[in-house]
Design an enzyme around this catalytic site. Structure first.
Site, PDB file in Angstrom:
ATOM      1  N   GLU A  44       0.857  -1.189   0.000  1.00 19.18           N
ATOM      2  CA  GLU A  44       0.000   0.000   0.000  1.00 19.18           C
ATOM      3  C   GLU A  44       0.893   1.239   0.000  1.00 19.18           C
ATOM      4  O   GLU A  44       2.101   1.164   0.228  1.00 19.18           O
ATOM      5  CB  GLU A  44      -0.940   0.015   1.208  1.00 19.18           C
ATOM      6  CG  GLU A  44      -0.306   0.384   2.526  1.00 19.18           C
ATOM      7  CD  GLU A  44      -1.284   0.568   3.674  1.00 19.18           C
ATOM      8  OE1 GLU A  44      -2.341   1.203   3.499  1.00 19.18           O
ATOM      9  OE2 GLU A  44      -0.977   0.063   4.776  1.00 19.18           O
ATOM     10  N   LYS A 110      -9.633   0.736   0.976  1.00 17.84           N
ATOM     11  CA  LYS A 110      -9.441   0.143   2.299  1.00 17.84           C
ATOM     12  C   LYS A 110     -10.639   0.407   3.204  1.00 17.84           C
ATOM     13  O   LYS A 110     -11.074   1.545   3.369  1.00 17.84           O
ATOM     14  CB  LYS A 110      -8.169   0.719   2.915  1.00 17.84           C
ATOM     15  CG  LYS A 110      -7.782   0.146   4.257  1.00 17.84           C
ATOM     16  CD  LYS A 110      -6.483   0.809   4.717  1.00 17.84           C
ATOM     17  CE  LYS A 110      -5.995   0.243   6.041  1.00 17.84           C
ATOM     18  NZ  LYS A 110      -4.746   0.930   6.463  1.00 17.84           N
ATOM     19  N   CYS A 146      -3.581  -3.782   4.651  1.00 22.64           N
ATOM     20  CA  CYS A 146      -2.951  -3.580   5.946  1.00 22.64           C
ATOM     21  C   CYS A 146      -3.861  -3.918   7.123  1.00 22.64           C
ATOM     22  O   CYS A 146      -4.076  -5.089   7.422  1.00 22.64           O
ATOM     23  CB  CYS A 146      -2.433  -2.147   6.033  1.00 22.64           C
ATOM     24  SG  CYS A 146      -1.069  -1.933   7.204  1.00 22.64           S
TER      25      CYS A 146
END
Length: 265
Positions: A44, A110, A146
């Site tokens: 990312e 995300k 993440c």
């Protein structure tokens, strides 16, 4: 019917300037192609590392930076996954994964924002809402970013949507036990979804930037049974592994956790 896909994880550090980061993507895409990979996964925040203003460099997924990634993908003949930032509301961006190449052109924002360990991602980033699964060379691939890796329900959903491989792009925050947690979570989410998990982190940087998560390395690929198929150390590197969907099919037949689980509202 089984399908095999060779994938590469490009564990690198992104820098300040988006155009310089494109050079990193170009060189690593070439290296992955030379290694025989059809899919190369970057961390990312490849557009710009955390710890710096993001809104000023954010662009739409059909803007110049993303188009440059598309050109790299086409030139090397490889599908690329890379983290970027796209405009969201008036003051924030979306933390976006661009997926492009071989007939695929998609993006994932995300969902779970890293408001933890003294860092507040939600101050500058707006959350996404929709899980994503796309077909890459005959394999169903899901996506996470993440902090998403700490939330099993997302991986259950991706498994329900048919994902055989789940990509996790990260810029993991450092700290006591964080490397062990990263590896453990990748293996656990592979078991939760009975899918391969390919978790690509930024390599450990030479300098820190306050509480900004800049990466610890240790990118890892786990099988549907939680076996580690390959892992890097903290330094930059390229990890290449073959993914065979027959293992997914076999695991889901023997261990049908997706169909056996009970939902609690």
């Amino acid at each position: 019917m089984s399908t095999t896909l060779r994938i590469s994880l490009a564990q690198v550090n992104s820098g300040i300037e988006p155009h310089e980061n494109l050079k990193v993507i170009d060189s690593q895409a070439q290296a992955a192609k030379e290694a025989g990979a059809s899919l190369v996964i970057f961390p990312e925040a490849m557009m710009r590392r955390f710890g710096l203003p993001l809104r000023e460099i954010a662009e739409p997924v059909h803007g110049p930076w993303a188009d440059a990634v598309r050109e790299i993908s086409q030139r090397h003949g490889i599908t690329i996954v890379a983290g970027m930032f796209t405009p969201a509301d008036e003051s924030r961006v979306a933390n976006t994964l661009l997926v492009t190449g071989d007939g695929v052109d998609a993006s994932y924002d995300k969902i779970h924002l890293f408001d933890a360990f003294g860092f507040a991602e939600s101050d500058t980033v707006a959350p996404g809402r929709d899980p994503l699964v796309v077909d890459v060379n005959g394999i169903k691939v899901g996506f996470a970013t993440c902090y998403d890796i700490r939330f099993p329900a997302l991986f259950h959903k991706l498994g329900d949507l048919g994902a055989e491989l789940i990509v996790v792009a990260a810029s993991w925050g450092s700290g006591p036990g964080k490397i062990e947690q990263w590896s453990l979570l990748a293996r656990a989410r592979a078991l939760d979804s009975t899918a391969f998990v390919a978790a690509c982190d930024q390599s450990e940087p030479e300098e820190t930037a306050g509480t900004a998560p800049l990466g610890v390395g240790h990118s890892v690929i786990a099988s549907p049974t939680g076996e580690v198929l390959g892992q890097l150390d903290a330094t930059p590197g390229l990890l290449t592994v073959d993914i065979d969907t027959a293992i997914v099919d076999s695991t889901r037949t023997k261990l049908p956790v997706l169909s056996n689980r009970r939902r609690f509202d």
